[in-house]
Design a protein around this motif. Sequence first.
Motif, mmCIF file in Angstrom:
data_model
loop_
_atom_site.group_PDB
_atom_site.id
_atom_site.type_symbol
_atom_site.label_atom_id
_atom_site.label_comp_id
_atom_site.label_asym_id
_atom_site.label_seq_id
_atom_site.Cartn_x
_atom_site.Cartn_y
_atom_site.Cartn_z
ATOM 1 N N PHE A 225 61.293 1.049 -14.863
ATOM 2 C CA PHE A 225 60.280 -0.251 -15.970
ATOM 3 C C PHE A 225 58.957 0.387 -16.324
ATOM 4 O O PHE A 225 57.699 1.204 -15.553
ATOM 5 C CB PHE A 225 60.388 -1.484 -15.083
ATOM 6 N N ARG A 226 58.687 -0.484 -17.846
ATOM 7 C CA ARG A 226 57.168 -0.275 -17.822
ATOM 8 C C ARG A 226 56.136 -1.167 -17.958
ATOM 9 O O ARG A 226 56.965 -2.476 -18.107
ATOM 10 C CB ARG A 226 56.655 0.009 -19.519
ATOM 11 N N LEU A 227 55.168 -1.228 -17.440
ATOM 12 C CA LEU A 227 54.258 -2.372 -17.677
ATOM 13 C C LEU A 227 52.922 -2.084 -18.165
ATOM 14 O O LEU A 227 52.794 -1.150 -18.411
ATOM 15 C CB LEU A 227 54.105 -2.485 -15.488
ATOM 16 N N THR A 228 52.025 -3.298 -18.288
ATOM 17 C CA THR A 228 50.611 -3.391 -19.060
ATOM 18 C C THR A 228 49.504 -4.148 -17.603
ATOM 19 O O THR A 228 50.159 -5.273 -17.674
ATOM 20 C CB THR A 228 50.607 -3.722 -20.492
ATOM 21 N N LEU A 229 48.975 -3.764 -17.879
ATOM 22 C CA LEU A 229 47.369 -3.878 -16.500
ATOM 23 C C LEU A 229 46.771 -4.804 -17.467
ATOM 24 O O LEU A 229 46.342 -3.858 -18.240
ATOM 25 C CB LEU A 229 47.627 -2.947 -15.359
ATOM 26 N N VAL B 138 55.737 -13.096 -12.613
ATOM 27 C CA VAL B 138 54.811 -12.191 -11.533
ATOM 28 C C VAL B 138 54.030 -12.979 -11.034
ATOM 29 O O VAL B 138 53.766 -14.149 -10.474
ATOM 30 C CB VAL B 138 53.562 -11.215 -12.323
ATOM 31 N N ASP B 139 54.467 -13.027 -9.335
ATOM 32 C CA ASP B 139 54.365 -13.861 -8.439
ATOM 33 C C ASP B 139 52.908 -13.388 -7.422
ATOM 34 O O ASP B 139 52.780 -12.107 -7.457
ATOM 35 C CB ASP B 139 55.204 -13.624 -6.946
ATOM 36 N N ARG B 140 52.102 -14.335 -7.708
ATOM 37 C CA ARG B 140 50.126 -14.014 -8.121
ATOM 38 C C ARG B 140 49.693 -14.524 -6.584
ATOM 39 O O ARG B 140 49.752 -15.872 -6.593
ATOM 40 C CB ARG B 140 49.683 -14.205 -9.124
ATOM 41 N N GLY C 226 40.856 -2.089 -20.818
ATOM 42 C CA GLY C 226 41.974 -3.884 -20.414
ATOM 43 C C GLY C 226 43.397 -3.311 -20.886
ATOM 44 O O GLY C 226 43.251 -2.350 -22.157
ATOM 45 N N GLY C 227 44.319 -3.544 -20.540
ATOM 46 C CA GLY C 227 45.667 -3.674 -21.510
ATOM 47 C C GLY C 227 46.639 -2.274 -21.465
ATOM 48 O O GLY C 227 47.613 -0.874 -21.809
ATOM 49 N N ASP C 228 45.992 -1.287 -19.800
ATOM 50 C CA ASP C 228 46.269 -0.644 -20.032
ATOM 51 C C ASP C 228 48.024 0.274 -19.564
ATOM 52 O O ASP C 228 48.667 -1.353 -19.331
ATOM 53 C CB ASP C 228 45.506 0.495 -18.149
ATOM 54 N N GLY C 229 49.171 0.822 -19.715
ATOM 55 C CA GLY C 229 49.979 1.201 -19.824
ATOM 56 C C GLY C 229 51.014 2.005 -18.954
ATOM 57 O O GLY C 229 50.097 3.320 -18.852
ATOM 58 N N PHE C 230 51.537 1.791 -18.002
ATOM 59 C CA PHE C 230 52.052 2.431 -17.154
ATOM 60 C C PHE C 230 53.998 2.389 -17.159
ATOM 61 O O PHE C 230 54.339 1.768 -16.882
ATOM 62 C CB PHE C 230 51.830 2.422 -15.724
ATOM 63 N N SER C 231 53.904 3.782 -16.846
ATOM 64 C CA SER C 231 55.558 3.591 -16.442
ATOM 65 C C SER C 231 55.721 3.920 -15.468
ATOM 66 O O SER C 231 55.163 4.966 -13.997
ATOM 67 C CB SER C 231 56.366 5.108 -17.014
ATOM 68 N N VAL C 232 57.204 3.490 -14.330
ATOM 69 C CA VAL C 232 57.701 3.023 -12.776
ATOM 70 C C VAL C 232 58.286 4.047 -12.802
ATOM 71 O O VAL C 232 59.529 3.686 -13.550
ATOM 72 C CB VAL C 232 56.902 1.663 -12.218
ATOM 73 N N ASP C 233 58.836 4.465 -12.254
ATOM 74 C CA ASP C 233 60.556 5.183 -11.806
ATOM 75 C C ASP C 233 60.166 4.992 -10.451
ATOM 76 O O ASP C 233 60.020 5.386 -9.183
ATOM 77 C CB ASP C 233 60.138 6.386 -11.891
ATOM 78 N N PRO D 292 49.482 -8.275 -14.352
ATOM 79 C CA PRO D 292 50.563 -6.662 -14.892
ATOM 80 C C PRO D 292 51.661 -7.614 -15.482
ATOM 81 O O PRO D 292 52.247 -8.303 -15.814
ATOM 82 C CB PRO D 292 51.353 -7.163 -13.227
ATOM 83 N N LYS D 293 51.526 -7.341 -16.459
ATOM 84 C CA LYS D 293 52.417 -7.402 -17.719
ATOM 85 C C LYS D 293 54.315 -7.018 -17.390
ATOM 86 O O LYS D 293 53.648 -5.390 -18.589
ATOM 87 C CB LYS D 293 52.552 -7.828 -18.957
ATOM 88 N N PRO D 294 55.228 -6.881 -17.544
ATOM 89 C CA PRO D 294 56.405 -5.983 -17.598
ATOM 90 C C PRO D 294 56.652 -5.874 -18.962
ATOM 91 O O PRO D 294 56.467 -7.021 -20.210
ATOM 92 C CB PRO D 294 57.095 -6.761 -16.534
ATOM 93 N N ASP D 295 56.817 -5.058 -19.402
ATOM 94 C CA ASP D 295 57.889 -4.661 -20.886
ATOM 95 C C ASP D 295 59.040 -5.572 -20.588
ATOM 96 O O ASP D 295 60.256 -5.094 -19.907
ATOM 97 C CB ASP D 295 57.957 -3.479 -21.061
#
Length: 279
Positions: free
Chosen positions: A73-77, A265-267, A103-110, A251-254
């Motif tokens: 999945f992808r997410l943005t911080l 998101v559980d904070r 701010g608004g960094d994008g990442f891919s998670v596998d 963190p915001k999931p795509d």
Amino acid sequence: HPTAAHPTNGLHPSSLPASTMSAGSSAALFQLQVLERYSARFVGKARQSATAQGEVRAVPRGAAGASSPAASFRLTLCNAERVGPLQENTEVVRREAGSPGGGGDGFSVDLPAGVAAPVRLFSYAVADLRDNALVIVPSWKVNELVGTLTLLVAPNPQLKAGLSEVALTVSIPAAPSPATASQPALDKAAPDGEWDQHSRQLRWQPGTLHPGRPTRFTATFRAGPFGFGPTPPSVNVHFSHRGATLTMLVPKPDAADAAVIAPTVDRRFRSGEYQILCG
């Protein structure tokens, strides 16, 4: 091969309640979780230091002990500039091209197949936390051999749900004489607390405190013939909260990955070493 779990920098996730599923996303395989721990030191009501340690994790949402299939999945911080340099778990996280680190960094998670425990995605630290989770205004007055302690305690007003698991432990310094009969003793406390004469500690456990008018705690102590110790009492505070964090890292999931990662998101956070010297 990527591993399913990593050290959590002392946040002890196993001691925290499991995250709950949100309406409309019960089929998602994982949920993002932000865990933070706050430490602070105050002298009187003046803050001397305040730090935070945090993690962003992917938490499997299946039955306890069940493992999940491989997932991506992808997410943005958002608000990443409010925390120190992010330490990415490079075994499962990859920064996307064109994402410079603001701010608004994008990442891919596998994530690999077989994940049955939370996986750390990022960790971070804040050396000078902007906000306080809890403010205590202490007063310590000694009149001959009687000492009176007053604490006005108020959670951060931004925390609408207040603080949970609140406990305040007051430590009374030893008198100059080592004799047990010469040591300070509790006379009375309001509200009632637990007093341990051997350690000279008074413990209040209000449980939950809500923002608004400060809660008052008072105690009177009687000293032996040698009086009180040379330093004022100290207060160590324990607390937790679920629903927000003070760093505001989000963190915001795509939305396109809703089948893999839940949109909510559980904070949550809890206290580390949070101490007030009643000077």
